[in-house]
Design a protein around this motif. Structure first.
Motif, PDB file in Angstrom:
ATOM      1  N   ASP A   1      -6.612   1.068   0.416  1.00 14.94           N
ATOM      2  CA  ASP A   1      -6.096   0.111  -0.557  1.00 14.94           C
ATOM      3  C   ASP A   1      -7.171  -0.214  -1.603  1.00 14.94           C
ATOM      4  O   ASP A   1      -6.900  -0.209  -2.804  1.00 14.94           O
ATOM      5  CB  ASP A   1      -5.619  -1.154   0.144  1.00 14.94           C
ATOM      6  CG  ASP A   1      -4.812  -2.052  -0.770  1.00 14.94           C
ATOM      7  OD1 ASP A   1      -3.928  -1.536  -1.487  1.00 14.94           O
ATOM      8  OD2 ASP A   1      -5.067  -3.271  -0.776  1.00 14.94           O
ATOM      9  N   GLU A   2      -8.396  -0.472  -1.144  1.00 15.16           N
ATOM     10  CA  GLU A   2      -9.508  -0.737  -2.066  1.00 15.16           C
ATOM     11  C   GLU A   2      -9.709   0.440  -3.017  1.00 15.16           C
ATOM     12  O   GLU A   2      -9.922   0.249  -4.216  1.00 15.16           O
ATOM     13  CB  GLU A   2     -10.802  -0.983  -1.296  1.00 15.16           C
ATOM     14  CG  GLU A   2     -10.912  -2.320  -0.638  1.00 15.16           C
ATOM     15  CD  GLU A   2     -12.192  -2.444   0.169  1.00 15.16           C
ATOM     16  OE1 GLU A   2     -13.206  -1.790  -0.178  1.00 15.16           O
ATOM     17  OE2 GLU A   2     -12.188  -3.204   1.158  1.00 15.16           O
ATOM     18  N   ARG A   3      -9.663   1.637  -2.464  1.00 18.56           N
ATOM     19  CA  ARG A   3      -9.880   2.842  -3.288  1.00 18.56           C
ATOM     20  C   ARG A   3      -8.795   2.966  -4.351  1.00 18.56           C
ATOM     21  O   ARG A   3      -9.071   3.256  -5.518  1.00 18.56           O
ATOM     22  CB  ARG A   3      -9.902   4.085  -2.391  1.00 18.56           C
ATOM     23  CG  ARG A   3     -10.021   5.406  -3.128  1.00 18.56           C
ATOM     24  CD  ARG A   3     -11.356   5.494  -3.874  1.00 18.56           C
ATOM     25  NE  ARG A   3     -11.416   6.649  -4.718  1.00 18.56           N
ATOM     26  CZ  ARG A   3     -12.227   7.671  -4.515  1.00 18.56           C
ATOM     27  NH1 ARG A   3     -13.040   7.678  -3.496  1.00 18.56           N
ATOM     28  NH2 ARG A   3     -12.211   8.687  -5.344  1.00 18.56           N
TER      29      ARG A   3
ATOM     30  N   VAL B   1     -12.693   8.383   1.160  1.00 17.32           N
ATOM     31  CA  VAL B   1     -12.917   7.150   1.909  1.00 17.32           C
ATOM     32  C   VAL B   1     -13.702   7.500   3.174  1.00 17.32           C
ATOM     33  O   VAL B   1     -13.345   8.428   3.898  1.00 17.32           O
ATOM     34  CB  VAL B   1     -11.561   6.497   2.302  1.00 17.32           C
ATOM     35  CG1 VAL B   1     -11.765   5.294   3.203  1.00 17.32           C
ATOM     36  CG2 VAL B   1     -10.765   6.121   1.062  1.00 17.32           C
TER      37      VAL B   1
ATOM     38  N   GLN C   1      -8.801  -0.738   9.351  1.00 14.61           N
ATOM     39  CA  GLN C   1      -9.932  -0.448   8.465  1.00 14.61           C
ATOM     40  C   GLN C   1      -9.558   0.634   7.442  1.00 14.61           C
ATOM     41  O   GLN C   1      -9.871   0.517   6.257  1.00 14.61           O
ATOM     42  CB  GLN C   1     -11.134  -0.016   9.308  1.00 14.61           C
ATOM     43  CG  GLN C   1     -12.434   0.010   8.557  1.00 14.61           C
ATOM     44  CD  GLN C   1     -13.613   0.341   9.477  1.00 14.61           C
ATOM     45  OE1 GLN C   1     -13.473   0.588  10.666  1.00 14.61           O
ATOM     46  NE2 GLN C   1     -14.795   0.350   8.885  1.00 14.61           N
TER      47      GLN C   1
ATOM     48  N   SER D   1      -7.215  -0.803   4.786  1.00  7.41           N
ATOM     49  CA  SER D   1      -7.961  -1.654   3.861  1.00  7.41           C
ATOM     50  C   SER D   1      -8.799  -0.825   2.887  1.00  7.41           C
ATOM     51  O   SER D   1      -8.792  -1.079   1.673  1.00  7.41           O
ATOM     52  CB  SER D   1      -8.857  -2.600   4.653  1.00  7.41           C
ATOM     53  OG  SER D   1      -9.653  -3.369   3.790  1.00  7.41           O
ATOM     54  N   LEU D   2      -9.513   0.170   3.398  1.00  4.97           N
ATOM     55  CA  LEU D   2     -10.378   0.989   2.542  1.00  4.97           C
ATOM     56  C   LEU D   2      -9.575   1.857   1.573  1.00  4.97           C
ATOM     57  O   LEU D   2      -9.972   2.043   0.421  1.00  4.97           O
ATOM     58  CB  LEU D   2     -11.304   1.849   3.402  1.00  4.97           C
ATOM     59  CG  LEU D   2     -12.381   1.068   4.168  1.00  4.97           C
ATOM     60  CD1 LEU D   2     -13.070   1.966   5.192  1.00  4.97           C
ATOM     61  CD2 LEU D   2     -13.397   0.457   3.209  1.00  4.97           C
TER      62      LEU D   2
ATOM     63  N   LEU E   1       0.839  -1.200   0.000  1.00  5.34           N
ATOM     64  CA  LEU E   1       0.000   0.000   0.000  1.00  5.34           C
ATOM     65  C   LEU E   1       0.872   1.248   0.000  1.00  5.34           C
ATOM     66  O   LEU E   1       0.599   2.201  -0.735  1.00  5.34           O
ATOM     67  CB  LEU E   1      -0.941   0.002   1.207  1.00  5.34           C
ATOM     68  CG  LEU E   1      -1.771   1.276   1.399  1.00  5.34           C
ATOM     69  CD1 LEU E   1      -2.619   1.579   0.166  1.00  5.34           C
ATOM     70  CD2 LEU E   1      -2.632   1.157   2.636  1.00  5.34           C
TER      71      LEU E   1
ATOM     72  N   ARG F   1      -6.907   0.583  -5.601  1.00  6.86           N
ATOM     73  CA  ARG F   1      -7.058  -0.506  -6.567  1.00  6.86           C
ATOM     74  C   ARG F   1      -8.192  -0.216  -7.549  1.00  6.86           C
ATOM     75  O   ARG F   1      -8.080  -0.500  -8.742  1.00  6.86           O
ATOM     76  CB  ARG F   1      -7.296  -1.836  -5.860  1.00  6.86           C
ATOM     77  CG  ARG F   1      -6.056  -2.367  -5.172  1.00  6.86           C
ATOM     78  CD  ARG F   1      -6.361  -3.667  -4.417  1.00  6.86           C
ATOM     79  NE  ARG F   1      -5.196  -4.165  -3.719  1.00  6.86           N
ATOM     80  CZ  ARG F   1      -4.253  -4.910  -4.273  1.00  6.86           C
ATOM     81  NH1 ARG F   1      -4.332  -5.245  -5.534  1.00  6.86           N
ATOM     82  NH2 ARG F   1      -3.227  -5.310  -3.567  1.00  6.86           N
ATOM     83  N   ALA F   2      -9.269   0.357  -7.051  1.00  4.14           N
ATOM     84  CA  ALA F   2     -10.405   0.685  -7.912  1.00  4.14           C
ATOM     85  C   ALA F   2     -10.055   1.781  -8.914  1.00  4.14           C
ATOM     86  O   ALA F   2     -10.562   1.793 -10.048  1.00  4.14           O
ATOM     87  CB  ALA F   2     -11.603   1.123  -7.061  1.00  4.14           C
TER      88      ALA F   2
END
Length: 187
Positions: free
Chosen positions: A174-176, A152, A168, A171-172, A3, A178-179
């Motif tokens: 990282d998701e953002r 986020v 949390q 993780s969020l 990340l 990746r998206a």
């Protein structure tokens, strides 16, 4: 790719109401990322040589907000920072120009939890009145649409620890990332 590598030095800005835990969470988040941590209120007090309460008393909220914007602008010029902002930083439109140079993370804490955390605190100038609970509720209502503009949103429950919240956020974020990243940059 980690990340931290995916962030490429991008700053993270923690927004949310007073009492949301931005400072304590920001410290842990910076450590997890290998970033430096700054709290705009602490920087402002250091630069001004006065407490936030003294600045409010001497210059009012407008004077405080102007100085807060100057501190944010100075911090935004650097990279690899986690920055905990004051709860009202989102109320000044010009601040969003600085915030959007990084990833904005909203620590979304329910009003009842904020009331518990802030009961008896004396260092919050906006809450120094007998009807502080109503003032807090009004501020939450006014600011929530602004906080909702964050990249986020991290919903926080009463019993969440700094470690849980930090995990949390990581993780969020990282998701953002990746998206938002093209498929060939995810490795």
């Amino acid at each position: 790719m980690t990340l931290t590598a995916r962030l490429q030095g991008t700053n993270l800005y923690l927004i949310g109401m007073m009492g949301a835990g931005k400072s304590s969470t920001g410290t842990a988040l910076a450590q997890a990322l290998g970033y430096q941590f700054f709290d705009t209120d602490v920087v402002l007090e250091t630069v001004a040589g006065r407490t936030i309460a003294e600045i409010f008393a001497q210059e009012g909220e407008d004077g405080f907000r102007q100085q807060e914007t100057e501190v944010l602008a100075q911090l935004a010029a650097y990279r690899r920072l986690v920055i905990a902002t004051g709860g009202g930083i989102v109320t000044q439109r010009r601040n969003w120009g600085h915030l959007h140079h990084g990833i904005v993370v909203w620590l979304d804490v329910p009003l009842a939890v904020l009331e518990q955390r802030l009961a008896g605190e004396t260092g919050r100038p906006l809450l120094q009145r007998p009807d502080w609970r109503q003032t807090l509720a009004d501020l939450v209502d006014q600011r929530q649409p602004l906080y909702a503009q964050a990249d986020v949103r991290v919903p926080i429950a009463a019993g969440d620890t700094v470690e849980v919240i930090t995990a949390q956020i990581l993780s969020l974020v990282d998701e953002r990332l990746r998206a938002d990243a093209p498929a060939n940059q995810l490795n």
